[in-house]
Design a protein around this motif. Structure first.
Motif, PDB file in Angstrom:
ATOM      1  N   ALA A  65      14.977  30.104  67.086  1.00 42.58           N
ATOM      2  CA  ALA A  65      13.832  30.796  67.682  1.00 42.58           C
ATOM      3  C   ALA A  65      14.143  31.219  69.115  1.00 42.58           C
ATOM      4  CB  ALA A  65      12.607  29.877  67.655  1.00 42.58           C
ATOM      5  N   PHE A  66      14.903  30.414  69.844  1.00 41.02           N
ATOM      6  CA  PHE A  66      15.298  30.788  71.206  1.00 41.02           C
ATOM      7  C   PHE A  66      16.289  31.951  71.174  1.00 41.02           C
ATOM      8  CE2 PHE A  66      13.532  26.618  71.937  1.00 41.02           C
ATOM      9  CZ  PHE A  66      12.934  26.735  73.188  1.00 41.02           C
ATOM     10  N   VAL A  67      17.181  31.939  70.182  1.00 39.09           N
ATOM     11  CA  VAL A  67      18.105  33.064  70.016  1.00 39.09           C
ATOM     12  C   VAL A  67      17.315  34.347  69.765  1.00 39.09           C
ATOM     13  CG1 VAL A  67      19.929  34.039  68.570  1.00 39.09           C
ATOM     14  CG2 VAL A  67      19.979  31.614  69.158  1.00 39.09           C
ATOM     15  N   ALA A  68      16.320  34.254  68.871  1.00 41.49           N
ATOM     16  CA  ALA A  68      15.508  35.435  68.552  1.00 41.49           C
ATOM     17  C   ALA A  68      14.679  35.877  69.750  1.00 41.49           C
ATOM     18  CB  ALA A  68      14.598  35.119  67.365  1.00 41.49           C
ATOM     19  N   GLY A  69      14.084  34.918  70.454  1.00 41.06           N
ATOM     20  CA  GLY A  69      13.216  35.260  71.573  1.00 41.06           C
ATOM     21  C   GLY A  69      13.929  35.933  72.722  1.00 41.06           C
ATOM     22  N   LEU A  70      15.218  35.620  72.895  1.00 39.64           N
ATOM     23  CA  LEU A  70      16.003  36.193  73.999  1.00 39.64           C
ATOM     24  C   LEU A  70      16.946  37.301  73.534  1.00 39.64           C
ATOM     25  CD1 LEU A  70      16.886  32.856  75.846  1.00 39.64           C
ATOM     26  CD2 LEU A  70      15.314  34.620  76.652  1.00 39.64           C
ATOM     27  N   ASP A  71      16.860  37.656  72.238  1.00 37.52           N
ATOM     28  CA  ASP A  71      17.804  38.638  71.671  1.00 37.52           C
ATOM     29  C   ASP A  71      19.239  38.222  71.925  1.00 37.52           C
ATOM     30  OD1 ASP A  71      15.868  40.364  70.599  1.00 37.52           O
ATOM     31  OD2 ASP A  71      15.573  41.339  72.539  1.00 37.52           O
ATOM     32  N   ALA A  72      19.480  36.916  71.882  1.00 37.66           N
ATOM     33  CA  ALA A  72      20.821  36.396  72.178  1.00 37.66           C
ATOM     34  C   ALA A  72      21.828  36.735  71.088  1.00 37.66           C
ATOM     35  CB  ALA A  72      20.753  34.876  72.372  1.00 37.66           C
ATOM     36  N   GLY A  73      21.336  37.108  69.904  1.00 37.69           N
ATOM     37  CA  GLY A  73      22.248  37.467  68.827  1.00 37.69           C
ATOM     38  C   GLY A  73      22.982  38.777  69.068  1.00 37.69           C
ATOM     39  N   LEU A  74      22.562  39.540  70.085  1.00 41.91           N
ATOM     40  CA  LEU A  74      23.226  40.808  70.400  1.00 41.91           C
ATOM     41  C   LEU A  74      24.396  40.625  71.349  1.00 41.91           C
ATOM     42  CD1 LEU A  74      20.029  43.022  70.811  1.00 41.91           C
ATOM     43  CD2 LEU A  74      21.547  42.843  68.821  1.00 41.91           C
ATOM     44  N   LEU A  75      24.627  39.374  71.772  1.00 38.89           N
ATOM     45  CA  LEU A  75      25.773  39.062  72.639  1.00 38.89           C
ATOM     46  C   LEU A  75      26.894  38.446  71.811  1.00 38.89           C
ATOM     47  CD1 LEU A  75      23.834  37.342  75.566  1.00 38.89           C
ATOM     48  CD2 LEU A  75      24.615  39.716  75.482  1.00 38.89           C
ATOM     49  N   TYR A  76      28.120  38.658  72.236  1.00 41.29           N
ATOM     50  CA  TYR A  76      29.271  38.027  71.592  1.00 41.29           C
ATOM     51  C   TYR A  76      29.199  38.145  70.067  1.00 41.29           C
ATOM     52  CZ  TYR A  76      30.471  36.031  76.116  1.00 41.29           C
ATOM     53  OH  TYR A  76      30.836  35.870  77.438  1.00 41.29           O
ATOM     54  N   ASN A  77      29.290  39.353  69.572  1.00 40.40           N
ATOM     55  CA  ASN A  77      29.192  39.588  68.132  1.00 40.40           C
ATOM     56  C   ASN A  77      30.542  39.411  67.448  1.00 40.40           C
ATOM     57  OD1 ASN A  77      27.047  41.744  69.493  1.00 40.40           O
ATOM     58  ND2 ASN A  77      26.256  40.523  67.799  1.00 40.40           N
ATOM     59  N   PRO A 124      34.922  32.942  65.023  1.00 44.46           N
ATOM     60  CA  PRO A 124      34.311  31.811  65.737  1.00 44.46           C
ATOM     61  C   PRO A 124      34.449  31.871  67.261  1.00 44.46           C
ATOM     62  CG  PRO A 124      36.451  31.161  64.938  1.00 44.46           C
ATOM     63  CD  PRO A 124      36.239  32.578  64.459  1.00 44.46           C
ATOM     64  N   LEU A 125      35.153  32.890  67.774  1.00 47.32           N
ATOM     65  CA  LEU A 125      35.362  32.963  69.220  1.00 47.32           C
ATOM     66  C   LEU A 125      34.212  33.669  69.921  1.00 47.32           C
ATOM     67  CD1 LEU A 125      39.162  33.946  69.223  1.00 47.32           C
ATOM     68  CD2 LEU A 125      38.139  31.652  69.308  1.00 47.32           C
ATOM     69  N   MET A 126      34.142  33.477  71.221  1.00 44.62           N
ATOM     70  CA  MET A 126      33.168  34.169  72.074  1.00 44.62           C
ATOM     71  C   MET A 126      33.942  34.766  73.244  1.00 44.62           C
ATOM     72  SD  MET A 126      29.944  31.449  72.114  1.00 44.62           S
ATOM     73  CE  MET A 126      28.787  32.607  72.853  1.00 44.62           C
ATOM     74  N   GLY A 127      34.168  36.058  73.154  1.00 45.23           N
ATOM     75  CA  GLY A 127      34.959  36.707  74.189  1.00 45.23           C
ATOM     76  C   GLY A 127      36.415  36.283  74.166  1.00 45.23           C
ATOM     77  N   GLY A 128      36.927  36.017  72.978  1.00 50.35           N
ATOM     78  CA  GLY A 128      38.328  35.645  72.844  1.00 50.35           C
ATOM     79  C   GLY A 128      38.619  34.185  73.115  1.00 50.35           C
ATOM     80  N   ARG A 129      37.601  33.362  73.305  1.00 52.91           N
ATOM     81  CA  ARG A 129      37.795  31.927  73.551  1.00 52.91           C
ATOM     82  C   ARG A 129      36.709  31.150  72.821  1.00 52.91           C
ATOM     83  NH1 ARG A 129      37.335  31.767  79.948  1.00 52.91           N
ATOM     84  NH2 ARG A 129      37.186  29.512  79.592  1.00 52.91           N
ATOM     85  N   LEU A 130      36.926  29.856  72.681  1.00 53.56           N
ATOM     86  CA  LEU A 130      35.978  29.037  71.935  1.00 53.56           C
ATOM     87  C   LEU A 130      34.616  28.958  72.616  1.00 53.56           C
ATOM     88  CD1 LEU A 130      38.222  26.078  70.705  1.00 53.56           C
ATOM     89  CD2 LEU A 130      37.250  27.928  69.338  1.00 53.56           C
ATOM     90  N   ALA A 131      34.614  28.998  73.938  1.00 50.79           N
ATOM     91  CA  ALA A 131      33.357  28.935  74.688  1.00 50.79           C
ATOM     92  C   ALA A 131      33.443  29.874  75.880  1.00 50.79           C
ATOM     93  CB  ALA A 131      33.090  27.504  75.156  1.00 50.79           C
ATOM     94  N   PRO A 132      32.346  30.482  76.260  1.00 51.31           N
ATOM     95  CA  PRO A 132      32.341  31.350  77.446  1.00 51.31           C
ATOM     96  C   PRO A 132      32.661  30.537  78.697  1.00 51.31           C
ATOM     97  CG  PRO A 132      30.384  31.703  76.103  1.00 51.31           C
ATOM     98  CD  PRO A 132      31.044  30.470  75.589  1.00 51.31           C
ATOM     99  N   PRO A 133      32.989  31.199  79.792  1.00 51.50           N
ATOM    100  CA  PRO A 133      33.278  30.484  81.051  1.00 51.50           C
ATOM    101  C   PRO A 133      32.093  29.623  81.492  1.00 51.50           C
ATOM    102  CG  PRO A 133      33.909  32.790  81.208  1.00 51.50           C
ATOM    103  CD  PRO A 133      33.145  32.653  79.940  1.00 51.50           C
ATOM    104  N   ALA A 134      32.394  28.528  82.166  1.00 54.36           N
ATOM    105  CA  ALA A 134      31.349  27.593  82.601  1.00 54.36           C
ATOM    106  C   ALA A 134      30.344  28.252  83.532  1.00 54.36           C
ATOM    107  CB  ALA A 134      31.988  26.381  83.281  1.00 54.36           C
ATOM    108  N   ASP A 135      30.819  29.141  84.399  1.00 55.66           N
ATOM    109  CA  ASP A 135      29.887  29.779  85.332  1.00 55.66           C
ATOM    110  C   ASP A 135      28.966  30.772  84.640  1.00 55.66           C
ATOM    111  OD1 ASP A 135      31.840  31.607  84.730  1.00 55.66           O
ATOM    112  OD2 ASP A 135      32.129  32.316  86.776  1.00 55.66           O
TER     113      ASP A 135
END
Length: 445
Positions: free
Chosen positions: A279-291, A294-305
């Motif tokens: 529901a938080f993903v839907a509410g923030l349209d977060a599904g439109l990021l990092y499509n 299993p990677l996110m921007g070429g890595r397992l997790a986005p940068p900490a900052d």
């Protein structure tokens, strides 16, 4: 439904004198009459009660899916007022439509996003939201009216009225919560926030969806349990096992089964939390990021900052930076949902694998084994739907199917838990009465 009738004229341990062992009238009154002397037994809800609850749960399932489509089509802010009674009818004349459209024109969504929309396009999003609201009203009436009837007719077991009236109150609160959610997307303050996107609060969306999940699970579990209790009282069958009272007691008291039940409860809670994070993903349209996956921007997790950006902190000392990123940063929200989904899938696979262990398999009831297999199968489908939704940039059909899949997975887990519950006390009493009647009948012959 015609039921097998047992009759006896001999006292049965002070419990039954002369009775029809499964007389539907007995379920509602439990009172003896001048013609039939019946010692009191607790009320056992008949199948119509179970069918009503299961039908209600199907309608809640439907409203969850319709609500998801309403959000995906950006239709949720098209109705700017909450009129529980008058709102049942849509605008009927062209003048009514023009008046409703004028109200929508005053919203931030129209001013910022849909200022080129005409009244015909407005009708499309209006009917989507209107249909969602009307379906909610139908669910309310379809639950409260039969509940009142069954309660007055005394067709509910002793523990059910309190639970079901609680659900009825929650249904009413759900309507108010839905409007509270919509209202957050209509606030004029959005116009003063740079870069703001008109949408409802993700917190209120999660509360609205979470309440719907609770209602669905409660109705479904109670309906299935009611049906199982009736079958147990009538046939002595419990979760696919048929035998004496000692048989099912040996199963539920088995340490292996108890451990499996604890693990199943923990997994059900995890499924619920994972769905709520969606529901938080839907509410923030977060599904439109990092499509990608299993990677996110070429890595397992986005940068900490990026995951814990200071831009989301509102306190001067930055003390709220952690929790605000968890719930308000689209990148972090998507990452958390991924982690929860992967964990849920892994735990479902482990539970399925444990059920395949010969010792565990031999201890579990047949229905439980079927449900854990169904849960694992649904978890695989849900993972595929989630990944596809992400890779294809959240198309409406896939996204709606993914939300429906979360409810389906929750359904299998709730059914699994119900399959491990003990028969209700009323069902046990009725079963013992039937067995005593049968024994006495044989002795009389």
């Amino acid at each position: 439904m015609l039921l097998t009738i047992f009759q006896t004229k001999r006292p049965l341990s002070g419990l039954v004198k002369t009775q029809r062992a499964f007389d539907p009238r007995f379920f509602s009154s439990n009172a003896s009459s001048s013609s039939v002397g019946v010692a009191e037994l607790p009320v056992l809800s008949p199948p119509p009660v179970a069918m009503w609850l299961l039908t209600s749960s199907v309608l809640v399932f439907a409203v969850i899916v319709v609500g998801g489509v309403t959000r995906l089509t950006e239709s949720g802010l098209s109705i700017t007022e909450w009129r529980p009674v008058a709102g049942i009818l849509p605008p009927l004349t062209q003048a009514d439509w023009e008046e409703e459209f004028e109200k929508y024109k005053r919203t931030p969504e129209f001013k910022l996003l849909n200022h080129k929309m005409n009244v015909h396009e407005f009708k499309e999003i209006f009917y989507m939201e209107w249909g969602h609201r009307v379906l909610g009203r139908i669910i309310g009436l379809g639950f409260v009216i039969p509940l009142t009837y069954f309660a007055l007719r005394k067709r509910l077991t002793a523990t059910m009225p309190k639970q079901l009236f609680g659900m009825a109150l929650l249904l009413g609160a759900q309507g108010a919560l839905g409007w509270y959610m919509v209202k957050s997307g209509l606030e004029d303050s959005l116009m003063d926030t740079p870069g703001a996107v008109p949408r409802v609060s993700q917190y209120r969306l999660a509360a609205h969806l979470g309440t719907a999940f609770v209602l669905y699970a409660g109705m479904f579990a109670t309906g299935i349990a009611t049906l199982m209790d009736w079958r147990f009282a009538r046939k002595g069958e419990w979760s696919g096992i048929k035998g004496s009272e000692e048989t099912w007691k040996a199963v539920v008291n088995n340490p292996i089964v108890k451990k499996f039940a604890r693990n199943s409860k923990a997994l059900t809670a995890l499924v619920f939390v994972t769905a709520l994070s969606g529901a938080f993903v839907a509410g923030l349209d977060a599904g439109l990021l990092y499509n990608e996956f299993p990677l996110m921007g070429g890595r397992l997790a986005p940068p900490a900052d990026e995951l814990f950006s200071k831009a989301y902190a509102k306190n001067e000392d930055g003390s709220d930076v952690w929790w605000r990123n968890v719930f308000e940063n689209p990148t972090t929200v998507q990452f958390n949902h991924r982690c929860l989904a992967i964990t849920t899938y892994a735990c479902t696979a482990l539970l399925f694998a444990s059920a395949r262990n010969p010792a565990v398999r031999a201890a579990l009831p047949p229905l439980t084994r079927r449900m854990v297999a169904s849960a694992f199968a649904m978890a695989n489908i849900q993972v595929l739907l989630g990944i596809s939704t992400l890779l294809y940039l959240v198309p409406i059909p896939l996204a709606a199917a993914h939300q429906a899949g979360s409810v389906a997975l929750l359904t299998t887990m709730v059914h699994l838990l119900v399959s491990l519950r003990r028969p209700g006390m009323a069902a046990q009493a009725w079963r013992r009465a039937a067995q005593q009647a049968k024994t006495a009948s044989k002795v009389a012959q």
